[in-house]
Design a protein around this motif. Structure first.
Motif, PDB file in Angstrom:
ATOM      1  N   VAL A  33       0.826  -1.215   0.000  1.00 30.14           N
ATOM      2  CA  VAL A  33       0.000   0.000   0.000  1.00 30.14           C
ATOM      3  C   VAL A  33       0.858   1.263   0.000  1.00 30.14           C
ATOM      4  N   GLY A  35       2.686   4.461  -2.600  1.00 26.24           N
ATOM      5  CA  GLY A  35       2.510   5.144  -3.885  1.00 26.24           C
ATOM      6  C   GLY A  35       1.065   5.300  -4.289  1.00 26.24           C
ATOM      7  N   MET A  36       0.220   5.615  -3.298  1.00 21.01           N
ATOM      8  CA  MET A  36      -1.221   5.687  -3.570  1.00 21.01           C
ATOM      9  C   MET A  36      -1.611   6.838  -4.496  1.00 21.01           C
ATOM     10  N   CYS A  37      -0.922   7.981  -4.365  1.00 18.81           N
ATOM     11  CA  CYS A  37      -1.408   9.164  -5.087  1.00 18.81           C
ATOM     12  C   CYS A  37      -1.397   8.979  -6.597  1.00 18.81           C
ATOM     13  N   LEU A  40      -4.017   6.395  -7.789  1.00 17.94           N
ATOM     14  CA  LEU A  40      -5.415   6.811  -7.894  1.00 17.94           C
ATOM     15  C   LEU A  40      -5.590   7.902  -8.937  1.00 17.94           C
ATOM     16  N   ALA A  41      -4.607   8.801  -9.038  1.00 18.22           N
ATOM     17  CA  ALA A  41      -4.852  10.014  -9.812  1.00 18.22           C
ATOM     18  C   ALA A  41      -4.791   9.802 -11.315  1.00 18.22           C
ATOM     19  N   LEU A 115       5.734  14.802  -9.514  1.00 17.50           N
ATOM     20  CA  LEU A 115       5.436  14.243  -8.187  1.00 17.50           C
ATOM     21  C   LEU A 115       5.978  12.829  -8.012  1.00 17.50           C
ATOM     22  N   VAL A 117       8.882  12.270  -7.658  1.00 22.51           N
ATOM     23  CA  VAL A 117       9.916  12.484  -6.630  1.00 22.51           C
ATOM     24  C   VAL A 117       9.448  11.997  -5.270  1.00 22.51           C
ATOM     25  N   VAL A 118       8.182  12.304  -4.943  1.00 18.66           N
ATOM     26  CA  VAL A 118       7.708  11.968  -3.602  1.00 18.66           C
ATOM     27  C   VAL A 118       6.929  10.658  -3.581  1.00 18.66           C
ATOM     28  N   CYS A 120       6.538   7.276  -2.513  1.00 20.59           N
ATOM     29  CA  CYS A 120       7.293   6.654  -1.417  1.00 20.59           C
ATOM     30  C   CYS A 120       7.897   5.307  -1.806  1.00 20.59           C
ATOM     31  N   LEU A 123      11.762   6.139  -2.790  1.00 19.16           N
ATOM     32  CA  LEU A 123      12.610   6.428  -1.630  1.00 19.16           C
ATOM     33  C   LEU A 123      12.684   5.198  -0.726  1.00 19.16           C
TER      34      LEU A 123
ATOM     35  N   PHE B  23      -6.292  13.838  -5.370  1.00 20.34           N
ATOM     36  CA  PHE B  23      -5.480  12.682  -4.970  1.00 20.34           C
ATOM     37  C   PHE B  23      -4.059  13.074  -4.606  1.00 20.34           C
ATOM     38  N   ILE B  26      -2.397  11.125  -0.112  1.00 22.31           N
ATOM     39  CA  ILE B  26      -3.204   9.962   0.273  1.00 22.31           C
ATOM     40  C   ILE B  26      -2.495   9.124   1.350  1.00 22.31           C
ATOM     41  N   CYS B  27      -1.159   9.032   1.270  1.00 24.55           N
ATOM     42  CA  CYS B  27      -0.446   8.170   2.225  1.00 24.55           C
ATOM     43  C   CYS B  27      -0.674   8.608   3.671  1.00 24.55           C
ATOM     44  N   THR B 112       7.775  13.692   2.423  1.00 24.39           N
ATOM     45  CA  THR B 112       7.303  12.886   1.296  1.00 24.39           C
ATOM     46  C   THR B 112       5.788  12.963   1.155  1.00 24.39           C
ATOM     47  N   CYS B 114       2.958  14.259  -0.729  1.00 26.31           N
ATOM     48  CA  CYS B 114       3.009  14.868  -2.057  1.00 26.31           C
ATOM     49  C   CYS B 114       2.170  16.134  -2.127  1.00 26.31           C
ATOM     50  N   LEU B 117       4.649  19.249  -2.132  1.00 27.76           N
ATOM     51  CA  LEU B 117       5.249  19.523  -3.431  1.00 27.76           C
ATOM     52  C   LEU B 117       4.170  19.897  -4.436  1.00 27.76           C
ATOM     53  N   LEU B 121       4.125  23.065  -6.991  1.00 23.81           N
ATOM     54  CA  LEU B 121       4.118  22.876  -8.451  1.00 23.81           C
ATOM     55  C   LEU B 121       2.885  23.498  -9.092  1.00 23.81           C
TER      56      LEU B 121
END
Lengths: 219, 194
Positions: A33, A35-37, A40-41, A115, A117-118, A120, A123, B23, B26-27, B112, B114, B117, B121
């Motif tokens: 679970v 890298g959700m963003c 979903l996006a 995005l 970059v962030v 997870c 990283l 979105f 979310i984390c 982290t 998002c 950021l 952006l």
């Protein structure tokens, strides 16, 4: 046995295992679970899912390789900052590459390319795997995790595009009488589709666990 | 771009809520929404970090454009955010050790997130001026905090209810988020007049 830092070359089976681990058993989206963003996006169409999957795969493999390469040079205190800078560099490369290859895809993904970059997952792999393993193994790990992420994006993008637009990769599937279920292209559809896939995965894992250890199950 | 400030605020707070319709973030939304007490604290620190880093990012972007070095944007933004989080961490540690302990690991994890950021952006991509950027940053981070608090309240109420074993955890949070997102779609009409 515990390997000393990269002195021993990993055996083929061991490398294969770290590759398959990311693909299925430790799938970054469905099991960890993470890298959700982006999941979903940008999964409202299969094309966007493909582009995002490939871009993330590229960044993940490159940053894993570079992090593994410099792992002995970086002092512990500044390692996270170094990893983020390495990742940001590759993301900038991907950003300009996608812009050069296809402007419509670049516009559709928008800020979500930057995005990465962030994300997870990237990283997380740098910290948990590449900082402790030799280059070859880290690349395999990156490939496995990246393809696992790619697979998850396709699962979501496929369901959402088929239900929401009645098409796959832009080709209509059900003929002119199909009434598109537009909700699946909108934000709530993303949440519901991911929830459904998670339910499938957890019930599948629970069933496998029950089969493996039938004696331990009570009631 | 000359949207009115009030419109930008409402748009980022409700209509295009960062968590439920763009979105972003979310984390932490899934991870920190278990308890109301931690959820609102997290929300407040995110509002603070996003506002500060948005102001810094606005200044840096002017510099980058001035020197024609836009390709450094992603790298500089992430450095700005990481240092802002570090600053906030030291500030909270100094002024309120109790809050520092309560937030624990979630504080460094804002780097982290998002959403942080994302704000930097988006304000660059939409060419907002200074006032618009600040209002956008406050609105969207307040939207994040709002979604987080709503989810925490729902999850606390659901704690004792009888949920099928498979659906517990992330799948349940995602289903709830889907329903909340449906509800927030109702705000979409509000943007038409402005």
């Amino acid at each position: 046995m515990h390997h000393a830092h990269g002195l021993v070359e990993p055996s083929p089976s061991e490398s294969m295992e770290s590759f398959l681990n990311g693909l299925w058993k430790q799938n970054p989206v469905f099991v960890q679970v993470l890298g959700m963003c982006p999941t979903l996006a940008i999964t409202n169409s299969v094309r966007n899912a493909l582009a995002m999957g490939l871009a993330t795969l590229f960044v993940l493999v490159c940053s894993n390789a570079l992090v593994a390469l410099v792992r002995k040079l970086v002092p512990r205190q500044v390692r996270i900052a170094t990893y983020i800078l390495i990742i940001a560099t590759f993301v900038t490369i991907v950003d300009y590459m996608i812009k050069a290859i296809s402007v419509p895809v670049y516009k559709a993904l928008g800020a979500f390319i930057a995005l990465i970059v962030v994300n997870c997952i990237i990283l997380g792999r740098a910290e948990a795997f590449a900082s402790k393993n030799p280059v070859g193994k880290s690349i395999l790990d990156g490939l496995g995790m990246g393809i696992g992420f790619f697979f998850a994006l396709l699962c979501l993008g496929g369901v959402r595009e088929i239900l929401g637009a009645g098409a796959f990769l832009g080709y209509p599937l059900f003929g002119p009488n199909y009434q598109p279920w537009v909700l699946f292209l909108l934000p709530p559809g993303g949440f519901f589709t991911l929830a459904a896939w998670l339910l499938v995965f957890t019930s599948w894992q629970a069933r496998k666990k029950r089969r493996q250890a039938p004696a331990e199950v009570q009631s | 771009m000359n949207e009115s400030l009030g419109h930008i605020f409402l748009d980022s707070l409700l209509i295009n809520n960062f968590v439920l319709s763009v979105f972003l973030g979310i984390c932490p939304f899934i991870g920190v929404s278990g308890k109301l007490a931690t959820a609102w604290r997290m929300g407040v620190s995110v509002i603070f970090v996003i506002t500060v880093s948005s102001i810094l990012a606005y200044g840096t972007n002017l510099l980058l454009v001035n020197f024609h070095a836009e390709y450094l944007r992603i790298i500089t933004y992430i450095v700005i955010i990481a240092s802002t989080v570090q600053m906030v961490e030291m500030f909270i540690k100094k002024t309120s050790p109790a809050l520092f302990r309560a937030l624990g690991i979630y504080l460094p994890l804002i780097t982290t997130n998002c959403a942080v950021l994302g704000v930097a952006l988006f304000q660059t991509a939409r060419e907002y001026n200074f006032a618009q950027s600040v209002v956008f940053a406050i609105g969207s981070s307040a939207g994040f905090a709002l979604a987080l608090v709503i989810m925490a309240v729902i999850r606390e109420r659901l704690e004792l209810s009888d949920i099928p074993h498979t659906a517990k955890g992330t799948a349940l949070v995602l289903m709830l988020a889907g329903i909340l997102s449906l509800a927030f779609m109702g705000f979409a009409g509000m943007g038409q007049g402005g």
